[in-house]
Design an enzyme around this catalytic site. Structure first.
Site, PDB file in Angstrom:
ATOM      1  N   CYS A 160       0.855  -1.190   0.000  1.00  0.00           N
ATOM      2  CA  CYS A 160       0.000   0.000   0.000  1.00  0.00           C
ATOM      3  C   CYS A 160       0.891   1.239   0.000  1.00  0.00           C
ATOM      4  CB  CYS A 160      -0.923   0.017   1.206  1.00  0.00           C
ATOM      5  SG  CYS A 160      -0.043   0.135   2.774  1.00  0.00           S
TER       6      CYS A 160
ATOM      7  N   ASP B 192       8.862  33.370 -27.751  1.00  0.00           N
ATOM      8  CA  ASP B 192       9.981  33.779 -28.594  1.00  0.00           C
ATOM      9  C   ASP B 192       9.514  33.747 -30.047  1.00  0.00           C
ATOM     10  OD1 ASP B 192      12.738  34.151 -29.505  1.00  0.00           O
ATOM     11  OD2 ASP B 192      12.614  32.034 -30.064  1.00  0.00           O
TER      12      ASP B 192
ATOM     13  N   CYS C 182       3.297   1.932   2.881  1.00  0.00           N
ATOM     14  CA  CYS C 182       4.589   1.238   2.822  1.00  0.00           C
ATOM     15  C   CYS C 182       5.629   2.128   2.137  1.00  0.00           C
ATOM     16  CB  CYS C 182       4.464  -0.071   2.052  1.00  0.00           C
ATOM     17  SG  CYS C 182       3.334  -1.272   2.776  1.00  0.00           S
TER      18      CYS C 182
END
Length: 725
Positions: free
Chosen positions: A18, A428, A21
């Site tokens: 899970c 740009d 953990c």
């Protein structure tokens, strides 16, 4: 002498069940001196930065001491989903009869409860062992995770049933009881084996579907990594030799036949073809390439035979860099995920306290011990926040993977938050809004002179020149006439003899133009014109310009639709900039800016309270990309610009910038939606369970499918469609 220079490693972690953990492993690693680690439950990997005085073995030992395993990454396989599939199949086969016996009184034959105990024992302790093992490992280290809740709920249900069978009246031959969706007002004759079995079966199903969904979520990255060719025909000593692609070296030439995948990045030195770049850039139409053009490894030669000179190999190729960027983004954590991690770290202890309080409250209220136990079990099971842990990483997996397929590379999850806040996009001009390459835009002949003649004779002379203007003119004429007596004069132009005529192509200021040509120039402000003369008589003008990309106007409309205000930023003069801005639909222009001034321009906009995104492709754009709140680097530009950007657009199409922001916002929205439902689910479910309104087995089913919902919701990002489609 020990070096302290930071190093990086990626570890594959096994044994996690899970998200808690992952959080626990992360804390353990980060306690090591100088170590910075991020553990991703969805990808099952730890990305670790560590000093030179820490060994990789130390990192692995730390993970193993926490009760998990770690190793260098290896090719992904389907072992996890395969093992979970077997556990689920066995649990379902043995557990469904137990559930049926408990729910359908007509099936309750004289010793049904003892058969249920035998079947349930296998389901709970064999099939459900991963939950108990994880809970035990964490308890040994003084920690609690989502598996703690599951293991406690299942164990309490099983042990109570065992107590009722052995010491109560539940073991009486012929005992029967009814099933209820609510916890039963029970006595010592009640058993809850269907709860222990049902929770285990539903959770194993949820984990199995979750594992499969995680593999599906990472499919885009795996397909990206699988793009590379396996072998290549190298030209050595004048002959073709087929070798594994790992043996190819920079500078070597290799052959790509029609239908073959290009082995690595390089430059075409012989032949011309159309190259399908869809899997790398997202472009649906093959791109024509010829001598001098760059090609990318992993793309497919859709036309003629090519000979390519390798410019980069292995980890330095664009494909490899793309894969690294995607993995780094998937391994990182967005701010919203850090919040979820903090919540998860305190959630489990809080839930255990709530379960104990509910247990005690019902006993004090005079309800039977069995009812209090069942209520506490329901609280433990319904609260398991697996969905919370999956909410962010699964959405990141799918979103960044889909972006890679479309030529959009996200450097990290924190970029997603930036895209939400941006309100101004600075563009740009050269190479971003325009092609960055001069092109012939008009041929203006003098009265009585054929247009085609002016172009063909001028191209014949310019073919001997290397000037960008010459290249723009000669590209328009496929069959060039021969030229003799060629002369190039700096600052003036070029001349030569073509079919007996002295042809001069040069600046308009060096000649006297007929009135009709002078008037025609008015239609081309901010563009460059050269005069063409035959035997000292001006016969026409050729107009060249850095032309706007055909998709730039659509891109600006898409950016506006996202609520962004476009600004054109360029070092060109104001007249040229205004003409380009008008063509694509930009109202705000900042022109005549030196490279160093681009940063100042971005900072000035930020000082006005704007949140600025910058799109650029050149070395001179890199500082501005870094200074902006969000930097989008065109992948057709320089490596310096790409390194400075937060998002890399592999394709030189400005529409991808809008797609990148749209996909990032959609991914962030999915993460927030996942977190909302995960939180809402627990907030709504906990009171119901504590009030005794939820059967633990139903709670287990709902909790399992909440995780599946979160992963499925994330998978919807795979259907993201670019506006350029």
């Amino acid at each position: 002498m020990t070096t302290t220079e930071p190093r990086h490693v990626e570890l594959s972690i096994s044994g996690m069940t899970c998200a808690s953990c992952a959080r626990r492993i992360e804390r353990k690693l980060n306690r090591l001196d100088g170590v910075s680690a991020t553990v991703n439950y969805a990808t099952e990997k730890a990305t670790v930065q560590f000093p030179g005085n820490v060994r990789v073995d130390d990192l692995v030992s730390t993970v193993r001491a926490a009760g998990y395993d770690a190793e260098e990454p290896k090719p992904e396989a389907a072992e996890e989903s395969g093992e979970l599939g077997l556990r689920f199949a066995l649990a379902a086969a043995l557990g469904l009869p137990v559930i049926a016996f408990s729910m359908i009184p007509a099936l309750q034959f004289p010793v049904w409860q003892w058969l249920s105990l035998a079947l349930a024992s296998v389901v709970v302790w064999v099939c459900g062992w991963p939950f108990h093992r994880a809970a035990f490992v964490n308890a040994r280290h003084g920690a609690s995770t989502m598996d703690t809740l599951v293991s406690m709920g299942v164990t309490v249900s099983y042990l109570w049933s065992l107590y009722a069978l052995v010491f109560g009246t539940a073991g009486t031959i012929g005992m029967r009881h009814e099933f209820s969706l609510l916890p039963r007002p029970a006595g010592s004759g009640d058993i809850y084996l269907e709860v222990a079995v049902g929770v285990t079966v539903f959770l194993l199903l949820g984990r199995f579907l979750e594992a499969r969904s995680k593999r599906s979520a990472g499919a885009a990255l795996r397909s990206l990594l699988a793009l590379g060719a396996k072998d290549v025909s190298v030209l050595r000593d004048g002959a073709e030799t087929r070798v594994p692609v790992e043996q190819l070296r920079v500078g070597e030439r290799f052959v790509v036949r029609p239908g073959e995948r290009i082995a690595t990045d390089g430059l075409v030195v012989e032949g011309s073809s159309a190259v399908d770049r869809s899997m790398v850039t997202g472009e649906s139409v093959p791109v024509e390439v010829g001598v001098g053009d760059a090609v990318v490894g992993g793309t497919v030669n859709a036309g003629g035979r090519l000979v390519v000179s390798a410019t980069s190999v292995g980890a330095e190729t664009q494909l490899a860099r793309m894969a690294r960027l995607v993995e780094q983004a998937q391994a990182g954590k967005a701010q919203v995920q850090r919040l979820a991690d903090r919540v998860s770290s305190v959630f489990v202890p809080v839930v255990v306290v709530i379960a104990l309080l509910a247990f005690g409250a019902w006993l004090l209220a005079g309800r039977p011990l069995e009812f209090a136990v069942t209520t506490a079990v329901a609280v433990l099971v319904i609260a398991c926040p697996c969905a919370l842990g999956l909410a962010t990483p699964t959405a990141l997996l799918v979103g960044t993977g889909r972006g890679a397929q479309l030529g959009i590379l996200v450097k990290g999850p924190e970029v997603l938050e930036s895209t939400r806040r941006v309100d101004t996009v600075v563009l740009d001009k050269t190479g971003t809004v325009t092609t960055g390459r001069l092109a012939l835009v008009d041929v203006i002949p003098a009265d009585g002179v054929p247009r085609d003649e002016v172009l063909r004779f001028a191209a014949a002379v310019e073919n001997a020149s290397e000037h960008p203007i010459a290249a723009a003119i000669t590209r328009e004429v496929p069959d060039l006439l021969p030229v003799s007596d060629f002369v190039s004069t700096d600052g003036v132009g070029v001349s030569g003899v073509v079919e007996g005529r002295r042809v001069v192509v040069g600046r308009t200021r060096n000649v006297s133009l007929p009135q009709e040509l002078t008037e025609a120039l008015v239609a081309h402000p901010a563009r460059t014109a050269v005069a063409v003369s035959f035997d000292d008589k001006v016969v026409g003008l050729l107009v060249v310009s850095d032309v706007v990309k055909p998709t730039s106007a659509q891109a600006i409309r898409s950016l506006r639709a996202l609520g962004l205000r476009p600004v054109l930023l360029t070092g060109d003069n104001a007249e040229v900039a205004a003409a380009v801005a008008a063509e694509v639909g930009i109202d705000e222009v900042i022109a005549d800016v030196l490279p160093a001034g681009k940063v100042e321009a971005v900072q000035n906009l930020q000082a006005q309270g704007r949140v600025v995104a910058m799109v650029g492709d050149g070395v001179n754009d890199a500082p501005a990309l870094a200074a902006a709140d969000l930097g989008l680097a065109m992948g057709t530009g320089t490596d310096v610009a790409i390194e400075a950007g937060d998002l890399t657009l592999v394709r030189g199409d400005l529409r991808v910038a809008a797609d990148a922001i749209r996909l990032s916002r959609k991914t962030l929205g999915t993460i927030k939606g996942n977190l909302f439902w995960a939180f809402a689910y627990n907030v709504a479910g906990l009171p119901l369970a504590a009030l005794g309104l939820l059967n633990p087995m139903i709670a287990g089913a709902a909790m399992a499918f909440s995780s599946v919902f979160v992963v499925t919701n994330s998978l919807r990002l795979r259907g993201f469609r670019p506006s350029a489609a």
